[in-house]
Design a protein around this motif. Structure first.
Motif, PDB file in Angstrom:
ATOM      1  N   GLY A  29      -5.494  -3.217  15.669  1.00  0.00           N
ATOM      2  CA  GLY A  29      -4.888  -4.463  15.842  1.00  0.00           C
ATOM      3  C   GLY A  29      -3.578  -4.028  16.361  1.00  0.00           C
ATOM      4  O   GLY A  29      -2.551  -5.152  16.369  1.00  0.00           O
ATOM      5  N   ASP A  30      -3.138  -2.942  16.731  1.00  0.00           N
ATOM      6  CA  ASP A  30      -1.731  -2.545  17.217  1.00  0.00           C
ATOM      7  C   ASP A  30      -1.870  -2.215  18.779  1.00  0.00           C
ATOM      8  O   ASP A  30      -2.799  -1.670  19.038  1.00  0.00           O
ATOM      9  CB  ASP A  30      -1.144  -1.373  16.389  1.00  0.00           C
ATOM     10  N   GLY A  31      -0.963  -2.390  19.458  1.00  0.00           N
ATOM     11  CA  GLY A  31      -0.991  -1.962  20.848  1.00  0.00           C
ATOM     12  C   GLY A  31      -0.139  -0.682  20.833  1.00  0.00           C
ATOM     13  O   GLY A  31       0.686  -0.313  19.886  1.00  0.00           O
ATOM     14  N   VAL A  69       0.927  -1.242  -0.108  1.00  0.00           N
ATOM     15  CA  VAL A  69      -0.022   0.045  -0.008  1.00  0.00           C
ATOM     16  C   VAL A  69       0.814   1.226  -0.003  1.00  0.00           C
ATOM     17  O   VAL A  69       0.474   2.336  -0.598  1.00  0.00           O
ATOM     18  CB  VAL A  69      -1.038  -0.014   0.910  1.00  0.00           C
ATOM     19  N   THR A  70       1.893   1.335   0.480  1.00  0.00           N
ATOM     20  CA  THR A  70       2.865   2.341   0.796  1.00  0.00           C
ATOM     21  C   THR A  70       3.240   2.690  -0.882  1.00  0.00           C
ATOM     22  O   THR A  70       3.272   4.060  -0.903  1.00  0.00           O
ATOM     23  CB  THR A  70       4.034   2.251   1.465  1.00  0.00           C
ATOM     24  N   GLY A  71       3.311   1.943  -1.770  1.00  0.00           N
ATOM     25  CA  GLY A  71       3.768   2.075  -3.119  1.00  0.00           C
ATOM     26  C   GLY A  71       2.497   2.717  -3.659  1.00  0.00           C
ATOM     27  O   GLY A  71       2.535   3.749  -4.726  1.00  0.00           O
ATOM     28  N   TRP A 120       2.915   6.261  11.019  1.00  0.00           N
ATOM     29  CA  TRP A 120       2.053   4.917  11.286  1.00  0.00           C
ATOM     30  C   TRP A 120       0.810   5.109  10.626  1.00  0.00           C
ATOM     31  O   TRP A 120      -0.007   6.133  10.563  1.00  0.00           O
ATOM     32  CB  TRP A 120       1.828   4.759  12.830  1.00  0.00           C
ATOM     33  N   TRP A 121       0.558   3.814   9.801  1.00  0.00           N
ATOM     34  CA  TRP A 121      -0.701   3.659   8.953  1.00  0.00           C
ATOM     35  C   TRP A 121      -0.966   2.043   8.676  1.00  0.00           C
ATOM     36  O   TRP A 121       0.154   1.387   8.908  1.00  0.00           O
ATOM     37  CB  TRP A 121      -0.728   4.705   8.085  1.00  0.00           C
ATOM     38  N   GLN A 122      -1.672   1.834   7.904  1.00  0.00           N
ATOM     39  CA  GLN A 122      -1.976   0.457   7.338  1.00  0.00           C
ATOM     40  C   GLN A 122      -2.892   0.619   5.814  1.00  0.00           C
ATOM     41  O   GLN A 122      -3.267   1.600   5.684  1.00  0.00           O
ATOM     42  CB  GLN A 122      -2.929  -0.131   8.627  1.00  0.00           C
ATOM     43  N   THR A 123      -2.671  -0.808   5.286  1.00  0.00           N
ATOM     44  CA  THR A 123      -3.305  -0.773   4.010  1.00  0.00           C
ATOM     45  C   THR A 123      -4.952  -0.352   4.284  1.00  0.00           C
ATOM     46  O   THR A 123      -5.311   0.547   3.225  1.00  0.00           O
ATOM     47  CB  THR A 123      -3.509  -2.374   3.670  1.00  0.00           C
ATOM     48  N   GLU A 124      -5.423  -0.451   5.323  1.00  0.00           N
ATOM     49  CA  GLU A 124      -6.835  -0.448   5.660  1.00  0.00           C
ATOM     50  C   GLU A 124      -7.029   1.253   5.875  1.00  0.00           C
ATOM     51  O   GLU A 124      -8.202   1.717   5.437  1.00  0.00           O
ATOM     52  CB  GLU A 124      -7.081  -0.840   7.125  1.00  0.00           C
ATOM     53  N   TRP A 131       3.326   5.941  20.979  1.00  0.00           N
ATOM     54  CA  TRP A 131       4.444   4.879  21.116  1.00  0.00           C
ATOM     55  C   TRP A 131       3.728   3.594  20.420  1.00  0.00           C
ATOM     56  O   TRP A 131       2.854   3.026  21.274  1.00  0.00           O
ATOM     57  CB  TRP A 131       4.970   4.938  22.102  1.00  0.00           C
ATOM     58  N   ILE A 132       3.949   3.135  19.049  1.00  0.00           N
ATOM     59  CA  ILE A 132       3.347   1.903  18.795  1.00  0.00           C
ATOM     60  C   ILE A 132       4.265   0.860  19.433  1.00  0.00           C
ATOM     61  O   ILE A 132       5.305   0.815  19.363  1.00  0.00           O
ATOM     62  CB  ILE A 132       3.225   2.152  17.208  1.00  0.00           C
ATOM     63  N   MET A 133       3.400  -0.312  19.774  1.00  0.00           N
ATOM     64  CA  MET A 133       4.208  -1.254  20.513  1.00  0.00           C
ATOM     65  C   MET A 133       4.112  -2.651  19.681  1.00  0.00           C
ATOM     66  O   MET A 133       4.511  -3.629  20.343  1.00  0.00           O
ATOM     67  CB  MET A 133       3.629  -1.495  22.157  1.00  0.00           C
ATOM     68  N   GLY A 134       3.470  -2.574  18.831  1.00  0.00           N
ATOM     69  CA  GLY A 134       3.375  -3.926  17.717  1.00  0.00           C
ATOM     70  C   GLY A 134       2.035  -4.588  17.830  1.00  0.00           C
ATOM     71  O   GLY A 134       1.200  -3.801  18.220  1.00  0.00           O
ATOM     72  N   ARG A 135       1.941  -5.342  16.928  1.00  0.00           N
ATOM     73  CA  ARG A 135       0.860  -6.256  16.785  1.00  0.00           C
ATOM     74  C   ARG A 135       0.188  -6.755  18.134  1.00  0.00           C
ATOM     75  O   ARG A 135       1.001  -7.534  18.654  1.00  0.00           O
ATOM     76  CB  ARG A 135       0.943  -7.186  15.705  1.00  0.00           C
ATOM     77  N   VAL A 136      -1.126  -6.800  18.503  1.00  0.00           N
ATOM     78  CA  VAL A 136      -1.555  -7.339  19.657  1.00  0.00           C
ATOM     79  C   VAL A 136      -1.354  -8.763  19.701  1.00  0.00           C
ATOM     80  O   VAL A 136      -1.464  -9.276  20.686  1.00  0.00           O
ATOM     81  CB  VAL A 136      -2.897  -6.652  20.037  1.00  0.00           C
TER      82      VAL A 136
HETATM   83  C1  7RM Z   1       1.790   1.074   5.759  1.00  0.00           C
HETATM   84  C2  7RM Z   1       1.726  -0.297   6.159  1.00  0.00           C
HETATM   85  C3  7RM Z   1       0.439  -2.152   8.769  1.00  0.00           C
HETATM   86  C4  7RM Z   1       1.036  -2.109  10.258  1.00  0.00           C
HETATM   87  C5  7RM Z   1       0.406  -1.537  11.462  1.00  0.00           C
HETATM   88  C6  7RM Z   1       1.675  -1.582  12.274  1.00  0.00           C
HETATM   89  C7  7RM Z   1       2.813  -1.501  11.337  1.00  0.00           C
HETATM   90  C8  7RM Z   1       3.155   0.551  10.089  1.00  0.00           C
HETATM   91  C9  7RM Z   1       4.362   1.599  11.414  1.00  0.00           C
HETATM   92  C10 7RM Z   1       3.921   0.435  12.157  1.00  0.00           C
HETATM   93  C11 7RM Z   1       5.106   1.238  14.070  1.00  0.00           C
HETATM   94  C12 7RM Z   1       5.063   2.503  12.178  1.00  0.00           C
HETATM   95  N1  7RM Z   1       0.635  -0.878   6.021  1.00  0.00           N
HETATM   96  N2  7RM Z   1       3.374  -0.444  11.158  1.00  0.00           N
HETATM   97  N3  7RM Z   1       3.756   1.660  10.199  1.00  0.00           N
HETATM   98  N4  7RM Z   1       4.218   0.134  13.341  1.00  0.00           N
HETATM   99  N5  7RM Z   1       5.551   2.129  13.462  1.00  0.00           N
HETATM  100  N6  7RM Z   1       5.357   3.753  11.623  1.00  0.00           N
HETATM  101  O1  7RM Z   1       2.877  -0.596   6.734  1.00  0.00           O
HETATM  102  O2  7RM Z   1      -0.970  -2.735   6.227  1.00  0.00           O
HETATM  103  O3  7RM Z   1       1.311  -3.450   5.548  1.00  0.00           O
HETATM  104  O4  7RM Z   1       0.817  -2.865   7.739  1.00  0.00           O
HETATM  105  O5  7RM Z   1       2.425  -2.014  10.090  1.00  0.00           O
HETATM  106  O6  7RM Z   1       1.481  -2.829  12.910  1.00  0.00           O
HETATM  107  O7  7RM Z   1      -0.720  -2.099  11.760  1.00  0.00           O
HETATM  108  S1  7RM Z   1       0.577  -2.610   6.422  1.00  0.00           S
END
Ligand code: 7RM
Length: 653
Positions: free
Chosen positions: A506-508, A316-318, A419-423, A518-523
């Protein structure tokens, strides 16, 4: 419920703060904390007026009637409006001096270079749009794109957008099975591919893989093939066509279709924790608006800039930050086909030096690889053109952040950790480089218009500074996913049912006393040690802060006493040797940095970690290896299978 089961505990301490340089702020689009607060307040107080004002930055064939229709969890943005993404990315620049500006500067891995001006890109897009029409593609039809990182990929995306076909890009590294699943789920009529592409000096034979896949995809009528490597391929008469031959037979005139704001723009598949991949659906106006605004704000993009996002377009970044965001802004976007270490580990720095790149956006996984390869590869190049650095994809460890700032940025470039997601379609939490003081490892604050929060599983706001919880988004935003293609029940379930009334990311995460996130990773990756829930990010950062460590991934292993034991998979800096003494030292180091609770029970040295194609560590696989020594789950998104083989072999030793 006790706090240990609803929250995630935080153990990371980071006190460094880097305010933007005055010279950077003065010239920036958003140039002070006050500017940021003003925009934020405007968006919070009167969201619809705010979004309407922002939407004025796009071209509309017909203005919208309603800014937002929200029938939770379904949003319609700018209903009644007519626009076109391809028009916004191309045609509107042709009326300005930008028509002869470089839109795309491309480098192939073997070293070829191509530049397409906006005028040239527009012609190619119009031609290919006519080709698609000739193949019978109509508004709303789905087209699969399985290509290397070549300009034709951007051309095909924009051509689809131009005629209202919905593209589904499939990573050029995926297998035939992965193609079959995705093509069938979306019911694609056409597949666009290439003979091959280059990766680390070897040809990736895309057409061969497509031939295999097309045996199992009944909806596909045509396959269009870009000649990229020139190697021999099989062409099935009636079904397969060369791109360059078709393009000669059509006109370069193709007016952009006037599409509804909510017309489906693309589907992008992302892997869930279990089951089949989810087809994330994005639509036209809202997606483009946010890609446009965030590119301008977060990268502080100016007409003079040469901008490079290293992401593959299959991610998605692309989509948002190689193609749509930059082109909508009339920018010059650089595309590089190949690997960062081909022919040598300094390829990226060579490219920056050669093209005088000003803005550079990459992933923590790449940064950790650069650290491992050694700073001499960076310092032999003149990187003085750089003025802004970005990262995305995973939490960035403070040590890697500092290295990025000092070694790549020469201590002078702000870093935007986005920080962001495909969604989410576009960036949600990020510094604004001219306004936000940064802290290593923090994505800082949500962008104007984005209402995020941290909650417990039961939906109470976590207000205490430093307390971990679940990251949620509380209001609809223009570039939000609209549904999961063909499975709206799963859309509701995955994102809107975990916590009532809000979007579940879905992230902590935790928020510090300055309101920084501060993003702590996937839950799913959280480790429960004696009732304490620990995010993976913080333990990994403690490991990476040791001078011998390049990269680390920690996972839980069932432990009768503690619930979970911690196993750390560690890769060392280029020159370091493995030893039992070092294992002991690393365990002690973690205990000292964050406490005995987080001390790994076991350290395993490895040359590499299993990752997705976009560089995310697949802890799920490591978890399986740590607990049973075998891997049974889905591995289709794994980048390099040999990594898994090595980890398994080590287990047997
Ligand atoms: C853009 C992208 C999404 C997941 C997301 C996080 C992790 C992405 C950061 C990050 C900490 C960031 N889309 N994530 N960016 N965690 N700091 N700056 O990655 O759909 O492929 O992934 O990636 O867990 O939920 S993705």
């Amino acid at each position: 419920m006790s706090s240990s089961t609803t929250n995630i505990e935080s153990v990371l301490h980071e006190e460094r703060v880097f305010p933007p340089a005055a010279s950077f702020s003065e010239a920036a689009h958003i140039s002070s904390p006050a500017d940021y607060e003003r925009l934020r307040a405007e968006a919070a107080d009167a969201p619809e007026e705010f979004w309407a004002r922002m939407a004025g930055e796009l071209h509309w064939f017909k203005k919208w009637d309603t800014v937002l229709k929200w029938d939770a969890p379904h949003a319609e943005w700018f209903a009644g409006g007519k626009t076109n993404v391809s028009y916004n990315c191309l045609d509107r620049h042709l009326e300005t001096w930008r028509r002869n500006k470089a839109a795309i500067i491309w480098e192939g891995e073997p070293g070829e270079q191509r530049t397409l001006t906006y005028l040239q890109l527009h012609r190619e897009v119009c031609r290919f749009a006519n080709v698609l029409r000739r193949m019978g593609v109509r508004e709303g039809d789905r087209v699969a794109l399985y290509l290397p990182l070549v300009p034709e990929l951007a051309i095909a995306m924009l051509a689809c957008a131009r005629i209202g076909a919905t593209h589904s890009i499939i990573f050029g590294g995926f297998s035939a099975t992965a193609i079959i699943d995705r093509v069938n789920d979306a019911g694609c009529r056409v597949v666009v591919t290439a003979d091959g592409g280059w990766r680390r000096g070897a040809e990736v034979k895309l057409k061969e893989t497509v031939d295999e896949a097309l045996k199992g995809t009944p909806t596909v009528e045509h396959c269009i093939v870009v000649r990229r490597t020139g190697s021999r391929v099989n062409m099935t008469a009636g079904r397969d066509h060369w791109w360059h031959e078709l393009a000669e037979t059509v006109s370069a005139d193709c007016p952009a279709a006037e599409l509804d704001s909510e017309h489906p723009l693309f589907i992008l598949y992302t892997s869930g924790t279990t089951g089949k991949p989810k087809g994330i659906l994005h639509t036209t106006a809202g997606y483009l608006l946010w890609a446009h605004l965030t590119t301008k704000w977060v990268f502080d993009l100016k007409d003079e800039d040469t901008y490079w996002c290293t992401a593959d377009i299959g991610w998605v970044t692309g989509h948002s930050y190689v193609v749509y965001g930059p082109l909508s802004n009339g920018a010059t976007t650089l595309m590089y086909e190949g690997a960062p270490n081909w022919p040598e580990p300094d390829r990226f720095w060579r490219i920056i030096e050669r093209h005088r790149v000003n803005i550079f956006y990459t992933a923590p996984t790449a940064i950790r690889a650069f650290i491992k390869w050694g700073e001499q590869w960076v310092s032999k190049h003149d990187l003085s053109s750089l003025r802004l650095l970005g990262t995305v994809g995973e939490p960035i460890n403070p040590e890697a952040w500092m290295w990025y700032r000092e070694v790549v940025g020469g201590g002078r470039c702000p870093i935007v950790d986005t920080w962001w997601q495909t969604e989410t379609g576009g960036i949600m939490i990020s510094p604004l480089p001219g306004a936000t003081p940064t802290k290593p490892g923090s994505a800082t604050k949500p962008l104007p218009g984005i209402e995020v929060d941290i909650m417990t599983k039961t939906g109470e706001a976590v207000t205490a500074a430093g307390q971990g919880g679940y990251l949620v988004i509380k209001r609809p935003w223009p570039s939000m996913l609209r549904t999961i293609w063909g499975d709206d029940a799963r859309y509701r379930e995955a994102y809107w049912s975990e916590i009532d009334g809000v979007y579940f990311a879905g992230d902590g995460a935790r928020r510090d006393r300055d309101g920084y996130y501060w993003i702590m990773g996937r839950v799913d990756d959280v480790i429960n040690v004696s009732g304490h829930r620990l995010g993976t990010m913080e333990i990994e950062s403690a490991l990476v802060s040791h001078e011998a460590v390049a990269e680390a991934a920690v996972v839980a292993r069932p432990d009768e006493l503690k619930g979970s034991g911690i196993v750390a998979f560690v890769t060392l800096e280029g020159s370091r040797e493995t030893s039992d003494a070092l294992k002991e030292e690393l365990r002690r180091h973690v205990a000292k940095e964050i406490g005995a609770l987080a001390r790994p029970d076991e350290i395993r040295f490895t040359d590499a970690l299993p990752k997705t194609r976009s560089g995310k560590i697949m802890r799920r696989l490591l978890r399986e290896i740590a607990s049973s020594g075998a891997v049974s789950g889905d591995t289709t998104t794994l980048e390099d299978f040999s990594v898994l083989e090595k980890l398994r072999a080590q287990e047997e030793e």
